[in-house]
Design a protein around this motif. Sequence first.
Motif, PDB file in Angstrom:
ATOM      1  N   ARG A 254     -34.373  -5.277 -66.524  1.00 52.12           N
ATOM      2  CA  ARG A 254     -33.569  -4.952 -67.429  1.00 52.12           C
ATOM      3  C   ARG A 254     -34.117  -3.634 -68.102  1.00 52.12           C
ATOM      4  O   ARG A 254     -33.341  -2.782 -68.608  1.00 52.12           O
ATOM      5  CB  ARG A 254     -33.560  -6.127 -68.602  1.00 52.12           C
ATOM      6  CG  ARG A 254     -32.618  -7.038 -68.327  1.00 52.12           C
ATOM      7  CD  ARG A 254     -32.482  -8.016 -69.321  1.00 52.12           C
ATOM      8  NE  ARG A 254     -33.729  -8.812 -70.015  1.00 52.12           N
ATOM      9  CZ  ARG A 254     -34.268 -10.020 -69.541  1.00 52.12           C
ATOM     10  NH1 ARG A 254     -33.525 -10.539 -68.554  1.00 52.12           N
ATOM     11  NH2 ARG A 254     -35.162 -10.370 -69.846  1.00 52.12           N
ATOM     12  N   GLU A 255     -35.350  -3.647 -68.133  1.00 48.77           N
ATOM     13  CA  GLU A 255     -36.230  -2.307 -68.390  1.00 48.77           C
ATOM     14  C   GLU A 255     -35.671  -1.070 -67.771  1.00 48.77           C
ATOM     15  O   GLU A 255     -35.410   0.075 -68.328  1.00 48.77           O
ATOM     16  CB  GLU A 255     -37.540  -2.630 -68.412  1.00 48.77           C
ATOM     17  CG  GLU A 255     -38.140  -3.664 -69.687  1.00 48.77           C
ATOM     18  CD  GLU A 255     -38.179  -2.934 -71.007  1.00 48.77           C
ATOM     19  OE1 GLU A 255     -38.049  -1.822 -71.038  1.00 48.77           O
ATOM     20  OE2 GLU A 255     -38.233  -3.769 -71.574  1.00 48.77           O
ATOM     21  N   LEU A 256     -35.794  -1.171 -66.283  1.00 44.53           N
ATOM     22  CA  LEU A 256     -35.293  -0.255 -65.690  1.00 44.53           C
ATOM     23  C   LEU A 256     -33.915   0.217 -65.582  1.00 44.53           C
ATOM     24  O   LEU A 256     -33.225   1.431 -65.699  1.00 44.53           O
ATOM     25  CB  LEU A 256     -35.517  -0.552 -63.925  1.00 44.53           C
ATOM     26  CG  LEU A 256     -36.981  -0.279 -63.637  1.00 44.53           C
ATOM     27  CD1 LEU A 256     -37.039  -0.521 -62.023  1.00 44.53           C
ATOM     28  CD2 LEU A 256     -37.342   1.450 -63.751  1.00 44.53           C
ATOM     29  N   THR A 257     -32.922  -0.690 -65.776  1.00 43.05           N
ATOM     30  CA  THR A 257     -31.389  -0.464 -65.994  1.00 43.05           C
ATOM     31  C   THR A 257     -31.163   0.317 -67.104  1.00 43.05           C
ATOM     32  O   THR A 257     -30.169   1.187 -67.220  1.00 43.05           O
ATOM     33  CB  THR A 257     -30.581  -1.855 -66.162  1.00 43.05           C
ATOM     34  OG1 THR A 257     -31.106  -2.876 -65.108  1.00 43.05           O
ATOM     35  CG2 THR A 257     -29.299  -1.857 -66.278  1.00 43.05           C
ATOM     36  N   SER A 258     -31.966  -0.115 -68.262  1.00 45.46           N
ATOM     37  CA  SER A 258     -31.918   0.838 -69.507  1.00 45.46           C
ATOM     38  C   SER A 258     -32.267   2.194 -69.343  1.00 45.46           C
ATOM     39  O   SER A 258     -31.667   3.069 -70.043  1.00 45.46           O
ATOM     40  CB  SER A 258     -32.631   0.246 -70.608  1.00 45.46           C
ATOM     41  OG  SER A 258     -34.069   0.453 -70.480  1.00 45.46           O
ATOM     42  N   LEU A 266     -34.742   6.535 -59.822  1.00 42.18           N
ATOM     43  CA  LEU A 266     -34.988   5.291 -60.521  1.00 42.18           C
ATOM     44  C   LEU A 266     -33.908   4.404 -59.825  1.00 42.18           C
ATOM     45  O   LEU A 266     -34.004   3.126 -59.698  1.00 42.18           O
ATOM     46  CB  LEU A 266     -34.621   5.167 -61.920  1.00 42.18           C
ATOM     47  CG  LEU A 266     -35.933   5.784 -62.640  1.00 42.18           C
ATOM     48  CD1 LEU A 266     -35.524   5.946 -64.134  1.00 42.18           C
ATOM     49  CD2 LEU A 266     -37.065   5.165 -62.230  1.00 42.18           C
ATOM     50  N   GLU A 267     -32.889   4.736 -59.170  1.00 45.93           N
ATOM     51  CA  GLU A 267     -31.777   3.867 -58.594  1.00 45.93           C
ATOM     52  C   GLU A 267     -32.394   3.167 -57.409  1.00 45.93           C
ATOM     53  O   GLU A 267     -32.248   1.748 -57.298  1.00 45.93           O
ATOM     54  CB  GLU A 267     -30.668   4.726 -58.214  1.00 45.93           C
ATOM     55  CG  GLU A 267     -29.656   5.354 -59.187  1.00 45.93           C
ATOM     56  CD  GLU A 267     -28.410   5.928 -58.708  1.00 45.93           C
ATOM     57  OE1 GLU A 267     -28.397   6.305 -57.581  1.00 45.93           O
ATOM     58  OE2 GLU A 267     -28.055   6.720 -59.669  1.00 45.93           O
ATOM     59  N   GLY A 268     -33.092   3.781 -56.769  1.00 47.95           N
ATOM     60  CA  GLY A 268     -33.729   3.145 -55.620  1.00 47.95           C
ATOM     61  C   GLY A 268     -34.935   2.074 -55.790  1.00 47.95           C
ATOM     62  O   GLY A 268     -34.998   1.083 -55.185  1.00 47.95           O
ATOM     63  N   LEU A 269     -35.800   2.444 -56.910  1.00 47.04           N
ATOM     64  CA  LEU A 269     -36.508   1.519 -57.512  1.00 47.04           C
ATOM     65  C   LEU A 269     -35.869   0.181 -58.038  1.00 47.04           C
ATOM     66  O   LEU A 269     -36.177  -1.007 -57.758  1.00 47.04           O
ATOM     67  CB  LEU A 269     -37.526   2.045 -58.270  1.00 47.04           C
ATOM     68  CG  LEU A 269     -38.269   3.209 -57.747  1.00 47.04           C
ATOM     69  CD1 LEU A 269     -39.034   4.135 -59.033  1.00 47.04           C
ATOM     70  CD2 LEU A 269     -39.456   2.659 -56.913  1.00 47.04           C
ATOM     71  N   SER A 274     -34.372  -5.389 -57.785  1.00 51.55           N
ATOM     72  CA  SER A 274     -33.100  -6.446 -57.879  1.00 51.55           C
ATOM     73  C   SER A 274     -33.023  -7.417 -56.620  1.00 51.55           C
ATOM     74  O   SER A 274     -32.773  -8.418 -56.737  1.00 51.55           O
ATOM     75  CB  SER A 274     -31.931  -5.691 -57.911  1.00 51.55           C
ATOM     76  OG  SER A 274     -31.739  -4.901 -59.092  1.00 51.55           O
ATOM     77  N   ASP A 275     -33.570  -6.871 -55.313  1.00 50.07           N
ATOM     78  CA  ASP A 275     -33.692  -7.710 -54.286  1.00 50.07           C
ATOM     79  C   ASP A 275     -34.783  -8.517 -54.191  1.00 50.07           C
ATOM     80  O   ASP A 275     -34.661  -9.757 -54.005  1.00 50.07           O
ATOM     81  CB  ASP A 275     -34.068  -6.619 -53.018  1.00 50.07           C
ATOM     82  CG  ASP A 275     -32.880  -5.935 -52.665  1.00 50.07           C
ATOM     83  OD1 ASP A 275     -31.576  -6.190 -52.924  1.00 50.07           O
ATOM     84  OD2 ASP A 275     -33.043  -4.773 -51.886  1.00 50.07           O
TER      85      ASP A 275
END
Length: 563
Positions: A254-258, A266-269, A274-275
Amino acid sequence: MLYSLHVKNLALIKEQEIEFSKGLNILTGETGAGKSVIIGSVNLALGGKADPGLIRTGEEYALVELCFGLESKEQKRLLQEMDIPIEDDDSVVIQRKIMQGRSVSKVGGESVSARQLKDISNILINIHGQNDHQELLHKKKHMDILDNYCGDKLGGLFDELSKEYHSMQEIKRQLEESDMDETSRKREQELLEFEVAEISDAGLKEGEDEELDSSYRKMVNARKISEAAYGCQALTESGDSGESASDMIGRAVRELTSVVSYDSELEGLLEQLSDVENLLGDFGHSLSDYMRGLEFNDEQFRETEDRLNTINHLKDKYGGSIESVLKSLSEKEARLEVLSDLDAHRASLEKELAAKNAVVLKLCGKISDIRKEGAAALEKKLVQALVDLNFLDVRFRIEVEESKDRVSARGYDEVSFLISTNPGEDLRPLDQIASGGELSRIMLALKTVVADKDDISTLIFDEIDAGISGKTAWKVSQKLGELSREHQIICITHLPQIAAMADTHFMIEKGLSDGRTVTSIYALDEDASVKELSRLLGGEEITDAVIENAREMRRMAEETKRG
């Protein structure tokens, strides 16, 4: 052939390299110079008894190395079948290192056993000394010599006879086992019936014990497994405390999604994280399924334990595995069938034995016929060879006596060598007539006769001149020269008649080096060879006449070899 002999720190030899040639290699030297050490070192390399006392004083080890060149396809084939390393130039190097308390033998750099070394040496070389001459007195040796002469004619028959003979012995064994009274038969039958029932009632299946053992271990350790599984579940799945791995990973997602919309890197991370969240969820489902499978009742546990005890009892009693137990069951059932009608079984075995015995006797007869035919031919050749060796009025006979009472895997013959060396004397066994000198000449005659049938290219003769002199010595010399046309011969001698026939003449002598006694060996040129022959011929003083005699002896030897 034997290309070279390398000796280091052995007895009086510090270090010596000897390169042998084709034909007749003669070794001579003063008494005590160390001639026996040379032959002894070859024996050592080929597996002879290693006495640590042979190590040169002050040294840690002794080393002997032989380099052979393979001269026949048969030698190469036999060594390849034994997985012996052969160099690209068809050479084989045998090395033995002798240390205090142990020795190491290698062929082509790979360690070999004493048995392998003996088999290898039997392919490459024959060494004949006084002990080997004495073997001629034993009848077993007579049969070996005759069979070797008969060669391939016997090979296939021996294989067939061995198979049939051992089959016949097995039938005899079964007959002996079946020879029992009624009381013994009933006792064995009752025991077998009990054992067959015990195994059959268990209904064993191959692999069953492994599956049960795995289940049993799981049941016995169920509490430990459950505690570990629940602990793992608490650490990885969402819980009331909010401190599980699942909760923390979810929060991190959730933190990265925000903030992912602010930086495309950041999309790759986020995708990786998520995996991880999905994998953790899948793990949680698998763990829950496994924990449900841990549920079992006491009755299941007792049934598994009882079944394992039954199987292990049968394995302890009838074999170490279910496969062995089932094999034992099959054997016991077959034995029960035999005991149920023992008289019929014995009658069948006796009929089978009679038929097999007839086959064996027929093969023995064929072998005996070939031996008799070979003996007649070998007799004639041996008589001529013995005449050439100065047995002036000699008769020689090879008796092949058959007896159906001594059947073996080698046939039913007994072979004996009989000889008469003087006119008017009856033929008698060798051990009743032949002297040491005569035995050595008989052995030489045999080697000459069978030379064309022998794949061994190198022959060593030690003490071939024992008990002979004069004209007889010259005859022996001529025969060695004849044998050396097809074989490499290495011969130690003290007789000038034999030394004169040398293609390569080696001198063995003892001297001082750094204040210590050493034995050395080196090849002689023509002049040095004549000088050594003169020493063998003469007394304390070597005169011109003795030297001329030696030169004449060399000329005679050369003419003999050319002839």
